[in-house]
Design a protein around this motif. Structure first.
Motif, PDB file in Angstrom:
ATOM      1  N   GLU A 107      56.297  27.630  58.789  1.00  0.00           N
ATOM      2  CA  GLU A 107      56.098  27.174  57.403  1.00  0.00           C
ATOM      3  C   GLU A 107      54.729  26.539  57.210  1.00  0.00           C
ATOM      4  OE1 GLU A 107      59.792  25.720  55.072  1.00  0.00           O
ATOM      5  OE2 GLU A 107      60.041  24.972  57.110  1.00  0.00           O
ATOM      6  N   TYR A 178      64.739  27.784  49.593  1.00  0.00           N
ATOM      7  CA  TYR A 178      65.620  26.629  49.738  1.00  0.00           C
ATOM      8  C   TYR A 178      66.696  26.591  48.656  1.00  0.00           C
ATOM      9  CZ  TYR A 178      62.413  24.944  53.264  1.00  0.00           C
ATOM     10  OH  TYR A 178      61.662  24.833  54.408  1.00  0.00           O
ATOM     11  N   ILE A 186      60.223  23.245  43.661  1.00  0.00           N
ATOM     12  CA  ILE A 186      59.129  23.400  44.623  1.00  0.00           C
ATOM     13  C   ILE A 186      57.962  24.157  44.002  1.00  0.00           C
ATOM     14  CG2 ILE A 186      58.471  24.512  46.798  1.00  0.00           C
ATOM     15  CD1 ILE A 186      61.260  23.862  47.858  1.00  0.00           C
ATOM     16  N   TRP A 207      53.933  23.523  51.425  1.00  0.00           N
ATOM     17  CA  TRP A 207      54.441  22.701  52.523  1.00  0.00           C
ATOM     18  C   TRP A 207      54.426  21.226  52.127  1.00  0.00           C
ATOM     19  CZ3 TRP A 207      52.589  18.824  55.753  1.00  0.00           C
ATOM     20  CH2 TRP A 207      53.314  18.611  56.932  1.00  0.00           C
ATOM     21  N   VAL A 210      57.366  20.443  49.911  1.00  0.00           N
ATOM     22  CA  VAL A 210      58.592  20.312  50.695  1.00  0.00           C
ATOM     23  C   VAL A 210      58.643  18.953  51.384  1.00  0.00           C
ATOM     24  CG1 VAL A 210      59.869  21.217  52.676  1.00  0.00           C
ATOM     25  CG2 VAL A 210      58.848  22.802  51.032  1.00  0.00           C
ATOM     26  N   GLU A 214      61.387  15.927  51.262  1.00  0.00           N
ATOM     27  CA  GLU A 214      61.988  15.359  52.466  1.00  0.00           C
ATOM     28  C   GLU A 214      61.711  13.861  52.590  1.00  0.00           C
ATOM     29  OE1 GLU A 214      62.244  18.720  55.884  1.00  0.00           O
ATOM     30  OE2 GLU A 214      60.210  18.077  55.392  1.00  0.00           O
ATOM     31  N   ILE A 256      67.377  21.148  52.438  1.00  0.00           N
ATOM     32  CA  ILE A 256      66.276  21.818  53.145  1.00  0.00           C
ATOM     33  C   ILE A 256      66.675  22.108  54.591  1.00  0.00           C
ATOM     34  CG2 ILE A 256      63.946  21.457  54.069  1.00  0.00           C
ATOM     35  CD1 ILE A 256      63.325  19.963  51.423  1.00  0.00           C
TER      36      ILE A 256
END
Length: 729
Positions: A107, A178, A186, A207, A210, A214, A256
């Protein structure tokens, strides 16, 4: 001239990453079964067929989310240094778990080569992994390996050269879906990042989006400083969390992780793995039924740890005695051949005496580390962490805290320096910090020396029981203070205990010896240099300023009078007998002179100044000086107490002599003894440990470890002394 290929070697703990790194480079990276062993940066070179590869061995990490120091270091090296190729070593016996890191590396866009390690164990279990199919599905080279035998290293480096030539340094991030709830968010976040040029110089926009979902701590901290887009991204994260909680009753980061594992599970089910689904070793599972049993497991653990330290002290006593005698011989040579004066005093009492007290513990440290390395490489210490997690969690610690606490002296004889450094293995910064701040409470080897002397003086009938209660008290205070810290200054959720329990693997003799030497040398190098400086400093503050000339003259006169009195009382004595009698008569005068000289020195004056305060805790004035010196190094406590009691040093032939003098001093009442015992256990870590705490956290927390523990120790000591005095009155 060939261009150098920059290669990062990554992998989860216990996957054989460092073993393969050693096989490729011929280096000596630390190899162990205890997660987080490889923390320092290690580099090596590989040359073949005109290709030169420069490899860096990254810390073992389960993911690229910055929960721990290892994950942060590994990710930063990949992101900032942009290697041409990343080798991701994987445990083929735990393929699904190992692929989680590989997917994250894809990723981020790094050119990837997968090393499928432990294929011999996979074959023995009756399982077949279709390496070619896995490579085809992922779109990256996959090389079967057996790292401990060096199998697959050449094929791995051929794949590295081919990948570097094919990609030419270009990174191509893998786009993983996802799900319908997160994908639209996203995309919006990615566009906002691109439009604002928000941290795009360092991270791929998708990235980065994401990572925001997270709730990655490092990325969030960078985002706060990067611009106003941070607030917009936080708003989108809140929107995503509201949506996922409504639709799935969970959070974005959980979704995720689920979709990553879903992708991995889908790969495996496409014929990648055939045969037995269980890739664990049956022998390890059978052993664990006993070793990690709810009843037998803790009993075995206590027996193993007790036996380990019993062996340490039993075997280590002999070489320790040899080393001590060697330094005694050096001291005698210094006294004989160096003219009497400041230089002789500094070298004999300061340098030789100070460094000798540390080096004397080296055999104990060596034996202890050898057994710890063996247990780590065997895979047993991971089981210890697993068993203790439930208890430590109640007090805000973690199962992984057990190794730092044991190494710091959880059973007497450890050292807080490697113990604090070992706390790197904890994933949570808060739990790591709580462990770092409380590990120095344990009974390290230096404290053990002091306690043996104090126990011999005040509890001669039950020394074993007394030492046992000291150790129990250390563990009790660690748990109590950890709970206090985690409830106040270091608040935060506990980290789930996620750790792969490795299979049992019998360590090699060469590996144990090599890794033991690395640790022992680190101890000698770091502790020895500081002790040298501290010993010289303590010699100076206990020597200067010297007594005035008229005071010295008075004592010289008293010594002459004592000699005349002996001569008059024994007119018929021979020359040798007369010299002995004179020396005995003058000893009392010499002791009085030494005591007054000590009180007149800088250390003595500081002690006198502290007396009104330390009287609350019942400390005799001599203990004030010794405790001040012991801040530099706890080993200094014994030698300082000896000097403070006008004895110069403890007679190696009569180790009880200092203890007897202490026991005869009326100032050492039982409440005072317990007060000093407690203060010694809890107060400021030694200087070396403070420096290591600063390096492992920062100077703010290192300062707190000094001031906070000093205040806490004093308050507890005052309470013990005052209550004890009332009860005994």
């Amino acid at each position: 001239m060939s261009q150098t290929i920059r290669v990062a070697v990554s992998g989860q703990p216990n996957c054989g990453k460092s073993t393969m790194f050693n096989a490729i480079t011929g280096g000596s990276a630390r190899v162990g079964n205890y997660p987080g062993i490889t923390v320092d940066r290690l580099e090596g070179i590989y040359r073949e067929n005109g290709h030169i590869s420069q490899l860096v061995d990254l810390p073992g990490t389960y993911s690229l989310t910055s929960y721990s120091m290892e994950e942060l270091v590994a990710r930063n090296v990949i992101v900032d240094e942009h290697p041409d190729v990343v080798i991701n070593m994987m445990d083929a016996t735990a393929l699904e778990r190992s692929l989680y890191l590989a997917v994250q590396l894809m990723e981020i866009g790094a050119p990837l080569v997968l090393g499928l390690n432990m294929m011999d164990e996979v074959r023995r279990s009756g399982v077949t992994i279709d390496v070619d199919k896995l490579s085809q599905l992922l779109g990256v080279p996959v090389v079967p390996c057996v790292a401990r035998l060096g199998q697959g290293r050449k094929e791995l480096m051929h794949a590295v050269a081919e990948t570097a030539e094919r990609t030419q340094g270009k990174w191509t991030p893998f786009r993983l879906s996802y799900g319908p709830d997160l994908d639209p968010v996203i995309e919006r976040m990615t566009k906002a990042i691109e439009d604002a040029n928000f941290l795009t110089g360092r991270y791929d926009p998708r990235w980065l989006a994401v990572k925001y979902l997270e709730n990655d701590e490092q990325v969030m901290a960078e985002g706060v400083k990067a611009g106003t887009a941070h607030e917009a991204l936080l708003a989108l994260c809140t929107e995503a969390e509201t949506l996922t909680r409504k639709n799935s009753a969970t959070t974005p980061d959980a979704i995720i992780a689920d979709w990553r594992y879903g992708f991995i599970n889908g790969l495996i089910k496409q014929g990648v793995v055939r045969g037995n689904d269980e890739l664990r070793r049956n022998n390890s599972d059978a052993i664990d039924k006993i070793v990690t049993h709810k009843l037998f497991g803790p009993l075995i653990m206590l027996a193993v740890l007790y036996g380990m330290f019993l062996v340490t002290f039993s075997l280590g006593a002999y070489p320790q005695g040899w080393i001590e005698k060697g330094f005694e011989w050096l001291g005698e040579m210094g006294t004989t051949y160096i003219p009497e004066g400041y230089l002789q005093s500094m070298l004999v009492n300061g340098v030789i005496g100070g460094v000798g007290s540390v080096i004397g513990f080296t055999p104990l440290i060596c034996i202890m580390f050898a057994m710890l390395v063996f247990l780590e490489d065997l895979g047993y210490m991971a089981r210890v962490a697993y068993m203790l997690d439930r208890v430590l969690r109640i007090f805000g610690l973690h199962g992984m805290s057990v190794m730092p606490l044991i190494m710091s002296g959880g059973i007497p004889g450890g050292c807080a320096v490697p113990g604090v450094m070992c706390a790197r293995t904890l994933r949570s910064p808060r739990e790591r910090l709580a462990t770092i701040l409380t590990a120095p409470f344990m009974v390290c080897g230096a404290k053990t020396t002091a306690y043996l002397m104090l126990v011999a003086a005040f509890f001669p009938a039950n020394p074993t029981r007394a030492m046992f209660f000291v150790v129990l008290a250390a563990w009790g205070f660690v748990l109590l203070v950890s709970k206090l810290l985690r409830s106040t200054l270091i608040k935060g959720e506990s980290t789930p205990f996620v750790m792969e329990i490795p299979p049992y693997r019998l360590p090699t003799l060469r590996g144990v010896l090599l890794h033991t030497w690395e640790r022992v040398w680190q101890y000698v190098k770091k502790a020895g240099t500081v002790i040298l400086a501290v010993s010289i400093l303590m010699w100076a503050v206990m020597t200067f300023p010297e007594l005035p000339a008229d005071t010295v003259a008075q004592y010289d006169t008293q010594k002459e009078q004592a000699a005349e009195q002996v001569k008059a009382a024994h007119p018929d004595a021979g020359e040798e007998e007369l010299a002995t009698l004179t020396e005995d008569a003058q000893k009392e005068v010499e002791d009085a002179r030494n005591e007054e000289a000590l009180k007149y020195s800088v250390a003595g004056r500081v002690s006198e100044a502290l007396t009104p305060l330390t009287n609350l805790a019942g400390f005799p004035w001599q203990a004030n000086i010794a405790l001040i010196g012991a801040f530099a190094a706890k080993e200094v406590f014994v030698s300082t107490m000896a000097t403070a009691y006008s004895m110069g040093q403890v007679d190696p032939e009569e180790p009880e002599s200092l203890s007897e003098r202490l026991a005869s001093d009326s100032a050492w009442t039982l409440p005072a003894v317990l007060s000093v015992f407690t203060f010694m256990l809890l107060y400021t870590p030694c200087m070396v440990t403070v420096v290591v705490i600063a390096r492992e956290s920062n100077w703010k927390w290192a300062t707190f470890s000094v001031v906070g523990s000093l205040c806490f120790a004093f308050v507890v000591s005052v309470i013990i002394y005052q209550i004890g005095t009332v009860l005994l009155t």
